[in-house]
Design a protein around this motif. Structure first.
Motif, PDB file in Angstrom:
ATOM      1  N   SER A  28       0.844  -1.188   0.000  1.00  0.00           N
ATOM      2  CA  SER A  28       0.000   0.000   0.000  1.00  0.00           C
ATOM      3  C   SER A  28       0.883   1.243   0.000  1.00  0.00           C
ATOM      4  N   GLY A  29       0.256   2.401  -0.245  1.00  0.00           N
ATOM      5  CA  GLY A  29       1.010   3.613  -0.502  1.00  0.00           C
ATOM      6  C   GLY A  29       1.890   4.092   0.623  1.00  0.00           C
ATOM      7  N   ASN A  30       1.562   3.728   1.870  1.00  0.00           N
ATOM      8  CA  ASN A  30       2.344   4.221   2.990  1.00  0.00           C
ATOM      9  C   ASN A  30       3.224   3.146   3.624  1.00  0.00           C
ATOM     10  N   GLU A  31       3.393   2.053   2.927  1.00  0.00           N
ATOM     11  CA  GLU A  31       4.236   0.974   3.457  1.00  0.00           C
ATOM     12  C   GLU A  31       5.667   1.108   2.953  1.00  0.00           C
ATOM     13  N   TYR A  32       6.619   0.975   3.880  1.00  0.00           N
ATOM     14  CA  TYR A  32       8.024   1.017   3.543  1.00  0.00           C
ATOM     15  C   TYR A  32       8.498  -0.370   3.114  1.00  0.00           C
ATOM     16  N   VAL A  33       9.553  -0.398   2.310  1.00  0.00           N
ATOM     17  CA  VAL A  33      10.249  -1.630   1.975  1.00  0.00           C
ATOM     18  C   VAL A  33      11.543  -1.663   2.779  1.00  0.00           C
ATOM     19  N   TYR A  34      11.701  -2.690   3.592  1.00  0.00           N
ATOM     20  CA  TYR A  34      12.891  -2.858   4.427  1.00  0.00           C
ATOM     21  C   TYR A  34      13.686  -4.081   3.968  1.00  0.00           C
ATOM     22  N   TRP A  35      15.002  -3.989   4.100  1.00  0.00           N
ATOM     23  CA  TRP A  35      15.873  -5.136   3.872  1.00  0.00           C
ATOM     24  C   TRP A  35      16.757  -5.357   5.102  1.00  0.00           C
ATOM     25  N   TYR A  36      16.805  -6.620   5.515  1.00  0.00           N
ATOM     26  CA  TYR A  36      17.691  -7.066   6.582  1.00  0.00           C
ATOM     27  C   TYR A  36      18.461  -8.289   6.088  1.00  0.00           C
ATOM     28  N   LYS A  69       5.571  -2.271  -6.871  1.00  0.00           N
ATOM     29  CA  LYS A  69       5.191  -3.669  -6.679  1.00  0.00           C
ATOM     30  C   LYS A  69       6.386  -4.590  -6.582  1.00  0.00           C
ATOM     31  N   SER A  70       7.560  -4.081  -6.814  1.00  0.00           N
ATOM     32  CA  SER A  70       8.753  -4.906  -6.632  1.00  0.00           C
ATOM     33  C   SER A  70       9.946  -4.011  -6.338  1.00  0.00           C
ATOM     34  N   SER A  71      10.994  -4.636  -5.831  1.00  0.00           N
ATOM     35  CA  SER A  71      12.223  -3.895  -5.524  1.00  0.00           C
ATOM     36  C   SER A  71      13.409  -4.829  -5.688  1.00  0.00           C
ATOM     37  N   ALA A  84      24.649 -14.808   3.379  1.00  0.00           N
ATOM     38  CA  ALA A  84      23.673 -14.640   4.454  1.00  0.00           C
ATOM     39  C   ALA A  84      22.275 -14.909   3.899  1.00  0.00           C
ATOM     40  N   VAL A  85      21.294 -14.887   4.778  1.00  0.00           N
ATOM     41  CA  VAL A  85      19.892 -14.888   4.372  1.00  0.00           C
ATOM     42  C   VAL A  85      19.416 -13.442   4.367  1.00  0.00           C
ATOM     43  N   TYR A  86      18.832 -13.024   3.251  1.00  0.00           N
ATOM     44  CA  TYR A  86      18.385 -11.645   3.076  1.00  0.00           C
ATOM     45  C   TYR A  86      16.861 -11.613   3.107  1.00  0.00           C
ATOM     46  N   TYR A  87      16.317 -10.743   3.960  1.00  0.00           N
ATOM     47  CA  TYR A  87      14.882 -10.625   4.145  1.00  0.00           C
ATOM     48  C   TYR A  87      14.381  -9.299   3.589  1.00  0.00           C
ATOM     49  N   CYS A  88      13.328  -9.364   2.810  1.00  0.00           N
ATOM     50  CA  CYS A  88      12.611  -8.187   2.314  1.00  0.00           C
ATOM     51  C   CYS A  88      11.288  -8.107   3.075  1.00  0.00           C
ATOM     52  N   ILE A  89      10.986  -6.954   3.652  1.00  0.00           N
ATOM     53  CA  ILE A  89       9.806  -6.795   4.504  1.00  0.00           C
ATOM     54  C   ILE A  89       9.101  -5.510   4.107  1.00  0.00           C
ATOM     55  N   VAL A  90       7.776  -5.560   4.022  1.00  0.00           N
ATOM     56  CA  VAL A  90       7.006  -4.325   3.854  1.00  0.00           C
ATOM     57  C   VAL A  90       6.369  -3.989   5.185  1.00  0.00           C
ATOM     58  N   PHE A  91       6.351  -2.720   5.517  1.00  0.00           N
ATOM     59  CA  PHE A  91       5.974  -2.322   6.871  1.00  0.00           C
ATOM     60  C   PHE A  91       5.333  -0.942   6.896  1.00  0.00           C
ATOM     61  N   HIS A  92       4.250  -0.837   7.691  1.00  0.00           N
ATOM     62  CA  HIS A  92       3.757   0.466   8.111  1.00  0.00           C
ATOM     63  C   HIS A  92       2.961   0.318   9.380  1.00  0.00           C
ATOM     64  N   GLY A  93       3.516   0.806  10.458  1.00  0.00           N
ATOM     65  CA  GLY A  93       2.729   0.976  11.669  1.00  0.00           C
ATOM     66  C   GLY A  93       2.405  -0.272  12.457  1.00  0.00           C
ATOM     67  N   GLN A  94       2.627  -1.425  11.926  1.00  0.00           N
ATOM     68  CA  GLN A  94       2.358  -2.647  12.684  1.00  0.00           C
ATOM     69  C   GLN A  94       3.695  -3.263  13.084  1.00  0.00           C
ATOM     70  N   ASN A  95       3.825  -4.554  12.900  1.00  0.00           N
ATOM     71  CA  ASN A  95       5.076  -5.221  13.233  1.00  0.00           C
ATOM     72  C   ASN A  95       5.662  -5.878  11.991  1.00  0.00           C
ATOM     73  N   PHE A  96       6.958  -6.085  12.005  1.00  0.00           N
ATOM     74  CA  PHE A  96       7.603  -6.778  10.890  1.00  0.00           C
ATOM     75  C   PHE A  96       7.094  -8.216  10.809  1.00  0.00           C
ATOM     76  N   VAL A  97       6.932  -8.702   9.579  1.00  0.00           N
ATOM     77  CA  VAL A  97       6.648 -10.117   9.352  1.00  0.00           C
ATOM     78  C   VAL A  97       7.783 -10.656   8.498  1.00  0.00           C
TER      79      VAL A  97
END
Lengths: 108, 116
Positions: A28-36, A69-71, A84-97
């Motif tokens: 959604s429009g306000n969700e960030y894309v995170y990488w760990y 829709k992709s990164s 390593a294992v690389y995780y892509c996560i989308v996030f806004h205001g809740q918790n990381f999944v």
């Protein structure tokens, strides 16, 4: 459930760029894309995050498509220590999944 | 580098013992988290806290409990350890008012628990 899809595993030659894709078609429009990343089951390490624009820091670059829709996470010159294992996560205001991520193997 | 610490790093203990896993951070972060991760598997959120006197259950049901009496400290307790509790436990924290946007989480090194 994780809202992202990543390849299970990838190989990359040492010294070459590693390009790790991530699909997040329901973002959604306000969700960030995170990488760990997680090395040898240590605590996950933050790499980079972005909302709409491409981002770069000392570790990596994050390229987000115009429709968001992709990164792609880019490690410009992969070393053996980037395995390593690389995780892509989308996030806004809740918790990381965390999903299963991509297992990147950098080969000599 | 994140200033978040976990002790002990490794713990081997017998069934029925009470254990407390310690987590502390010196960044003044409001929000803290506990994740559980079995070897080769995904991380699952088991507890989180928005600040002092706040505790919430995560997505994965856990028999552990947590407390948040001080901002910097978020211990996890198992009243009676069982072999099924064998896992790695990871603590994290984030700044609710992160100026970069989002809510970047910083992780500790983890505690590997083995219950015999």
């Amino acid at each position: 459930d994780a809202k992202t899809t990543q390849p299970t595993s990838m190989d990359c030659a040492e010294g070459r760029a590693a390009n790790l894709p991530c699909n997040h078609s329901t973002i959604s429009g306000n969700e960030y894309v995170y990488w760990y990343r997680q090395i040898h089951s240590q605590g996950p390490q933050y790499i980079i995050h972005g909302l709409k624009n491409n981002e770069t820091n000392e570790m990596a670059s994050l390229i987000i498509t115009e429709d968001r829709k992709s990164s792609t996470l880019i490690l410009p010159h992969a070393t053996l220590r980037d395995t390593a294992v690389y995780y892509c996560i989308v996030f806004h205001g809740q918790n990381f999944v965390f999903g299963p991520g991509t297992r990147l193997s950098v080969l000599p | 580098e994140a200033d978040i610490y976990q002790t002990p790093r490794y713990l081997v203990i017998g069934t029925g013992k009470k254990i407390t896993l310690e987590c502390s951070q010196t960044m003044g972060h409001d929000k803290m988290y506990w994740y559980q991760q079995d070897p080769g598997m995904e991380l699952h959120l088991i507890h989180y806290s928005y600040g002092v006197n706040s505790t919430e259950k995560g997505d994965l049901s856990s028999e552990s409990t947590v407390s948040r009496i001080r901002t910097e400290h978020f211990p996890l307790t198992l009243e009676s350890a069982r072999p099924s509790h064998t896992s790695q436990y990871l603590c994290a924290s984030s700044d609710l008012f992160d100026r970069s946007g989002g809510e970047t989480q910083y992780f500790g090194p983890g505690t590997r628990l083995l219950v015999l």
